[in-house]
Design an enzyme around this catalytic site. Structure first.
Site, short mmCIF file in Angstrom:
data_model
loop_
_atom_site.label_atom_id
_atom_site.label_comp_id
_atom_site.label_asym_id
_atom_site.label_seq_id
_atom_site.Cartn_x
_atom_site.Cartn_y
_atom_site.Cartn_z
N TYR A 183 -4.66 -1.55 -0.88
CA TYR A 183 -4.02 -2.77 -0.37
C TYR A 183 -4.41 -3.99 -1.21
CZ TYR A 183 -2.50 -6.27 3.08
OH TYR A 183 -1.88 -7.32 3.71
N LYS A 234 -1.97 -6.37 -3.51
CA LYS A 234 -1.84 -7.80 -3.21
C LYS A 234 -2.25 -8.66 -4.40
CE LYS A 234 0.15 -7.31 0.54
NZ LYS A 234 1.44 -7.94 0.78
P1 NAP Z 1 4.18 -5.55 10.16
O1 NAP Z 1 4.07 -6.27 11.46
O2 NAP Z 1 3.61 -4.17 10.06
O3 NAP Z 1 5.74 -5.52 9.74
C1 NAP Z 1 6.11 -4.87 8.57
C2 NAP Z 1 7.59 -5.12 8.30
O4 NAP Z 1 7.92 -4.52 7.03
C3 NAP Z 1 8.51 -4.46 9.32
O5 NAP Z 1 9.63 -5.31 9.51
C4 NAP Z 1 8.93 -3.15 8.64
O6 NAP Z 1 10.20 -2.67 9.06
C5 NAP Z 1 9.00 -3.61 7.20
N1 NAP Z 1 8.86 -2.55 6.21
C6 NAP Z 1 7.83 -1.69 6.03
N2 NAP Z 1 8.07 -0.87 4.98
C7 NAP Z 1 9.28 -1.22 4.50
C8 NAP Z 1 10.09 -0.74 3.43
N3 NAP Z 1 9.67 0.24 2.62
N4 NAP Z 1 11.29 -1.32 3.21
C9 NAP Z 1 11.73 -2.33 4.01
N5 NAP Z 1 11.00 -2.83 5.04
C10 NAP Z 1 9.80 -2.27 5.27
O7 NAP Z 1 3.49 -6.37 8.97
P2 NAP Z 1 2.99 -7.91 8.93
O8 NAP Z 1 1.62 -7.98 9.46
O9 NAP Z 1 4.03 -8.79 9.48
O10 NAP Z 1 2.87 -8.12 7.35
C11 NAP Z 1 3.90 -8.73 6.59
C12 NAP Z 1 3.36 -9.07 5.21
O11 NAP Z 1 2.25 -9.97 5.34
C13 NAP Z 1 2.83 -7.87 4.43
O12 NAP Z 1 3.14 -8.00 3.06
C14 NAP Z 1 1.34 -7.95 4.64
O13 NAP Z 1 0.62 -7.33 3.61
C15 NAP Z 1 1.14 -9.46 4.64
N6 NAP Z 1 -0.10 -9.88 5.31
C16 NAP Z 1 -0.30 -9.66 6.64
C17 NAP Z 1 -1.47 -10.10 7.23
C18 NAP Z 1 -1.74 -9.92 8.69
O14 NAP Z 1 -2.85 -10.28 9.12
N7 NAP Z 1 -0.82 -9.42 9.47
C19 NAP Z 1 -2.44 -10.73 6.46
C20 NAP Z 1 -2.22 -10.92 5.11
C21 NAP Z 1 -1.03 -10.51 4.54
P3 NAP Z 1 10.39 -1.66 10.34
O15 NAP Z 1 10.29 -2.55 11.57
O16 NAP Z 1 11.75 -1.09 10.14
O17 NAP Z 1 9.29 -0.66 10.27
#
Ligand code: NAP
Length: 248
Positions: free
Chosen positions: A155, A159
């Site tokens: 990861y 990133k």
């Molecule tokens: P999440 O709640 O797990 O949601 C992931 C989203 O990505 C869902 O809409 C999923 O679609 C979609 N997805 C996954 N694989 C895909 C693919 N191959 N093609 C198209 N869509 C895909 O994740 P999140 O926490 O919101 O994270 C969003 C971003 O923020 C990520 O890049 C993550 O690394 C970054 N981030 C998150 C955090 C945190 O604390 N949450 C912190 C730092 C960075 P489905 O609904 O269809 O599965």
């Protein structure tokens, strides 16, 4: 209504941070493409919410880690709305594990979902933006890519890769008035962090000077700033939204 007349694609916007970003763009008048991979009901719910805000939206299924599907997503969005102004590469996932036990498949899956998707969608979008001499690309990276996280070599590498990609592409496309920036969230309340054990979550709050986990809306505000005219002179930048956790 800063984004009236603007067409925005947010990858992975059926849930979590992407959903929050898509809704904020909808609130400010944009036509929004809600991309998802498997969760059609959640994607349709986001579309409905944006329509209720008075803006246009469509849901498009595409696995953006796949080069051809990513190309088709961008093409379908432009065919539908006639233009593309903003691409937010938000899709992301985790498959945590210590290096000695990390399976090759989990390395590949995370690198493809988080980093290759960023290349796939940007490549297709830039072709259109170069012709238009306008574009905003915003990559959702993570503080894990800046400071590293034990148990997350895959990861963190993906990133950090997005950050290098952001800076290289920013230099490449700047002459055509396209900006490329990144937003690096800390801990944000989504499905991705939901699975963390409660004792770990409590410990995390102690590491965050502002004393709490962030919200998708707080990340979305930063993305909208970088996509707006106010950020016309900002490119190659990584904007950290982490309650003060990392502080460079
Ligand atoms: P999440 O709640 O797990 O949601 C992931 C989203 O990505 C869902 O809409 C999923 O679609 C979609 N997805 C996954 N694989 C895909 C693919 N191959 N093609 C198209 N869509 C895909 O994740 P999140 O926490 O919101 O994270 C969003 C971003 O923020 C990520 O890049 C993550 O690394 C970054 N981030 C998150 C955090 C945190 O604390 N949450 C912190 C730092 C960075 P489905 O609904 O269809 O599965």
């Amino acid at each position: 209504m800063r984004f009236k007349e603007k067409v925005v694609i947010v990858t992975g916007s059926s849930r979590g941070i992407g959903r929050g970003i898509a809704l904020e763009f909808g609130r400010e008048g944009a036509s929004v493409v809600v991309n998802y991979v498997s969760n059609v009901d959640a994607a349709n719910e986001v579309v409905k919410a944006i329509e209720e805000l008075g803006s246009q939206a469509i849901a498009i299924q595409a696995d953006v880690s796949n080069f051809t599907e990513a190309e088709q997503l961008i093409k379908q969005a432009i065919d539908e709305f006639g233009d593309l102004h903003v691409l937010v590469n938000n899709t992301g996932t985790t498959r945590d594990g210590l290096i000695m036990t990390m399976k090759e498949a989990n390395w590949d899956f995370v690198l493809n979902t988080n980093l290759k998707s960023t290349f796939n969608c940007s490549r297709a979008a830039v072709r259109h933006m170069l012709r238009k001499r306008y574009g905003r690309i915003i990559n959702i990276t993570s503080v894990s890519g800046q400071i590293g996280n034990a148990g997350q070599t895959n990861y963190s590498a993906s990133k950090a890769g997005q950050i290098g990609f952001t800076k290289a592409l920013a230099r490449e496309v700047a002459p055509r008035k396209i900006t490329v920036n990144a937003v690096a969230p800390g801990f944000i309340a989504t499905d991705l962090t939901e699975t963390l054990p409660e004792n770990l979550r409590a410990g995390l709050k102690d590491l965050i000077p502002l004393g709490r986990i962030g919200t998708p809306e707080e990340v979305a505000k930063a993305v909208l700033y970088l996509a707006s005219d106010d950020a016309a002179y900002v490119t190659g930048h990584v904007l950290t939204i982490d309650g003060g956790m990392a502080m460079f």
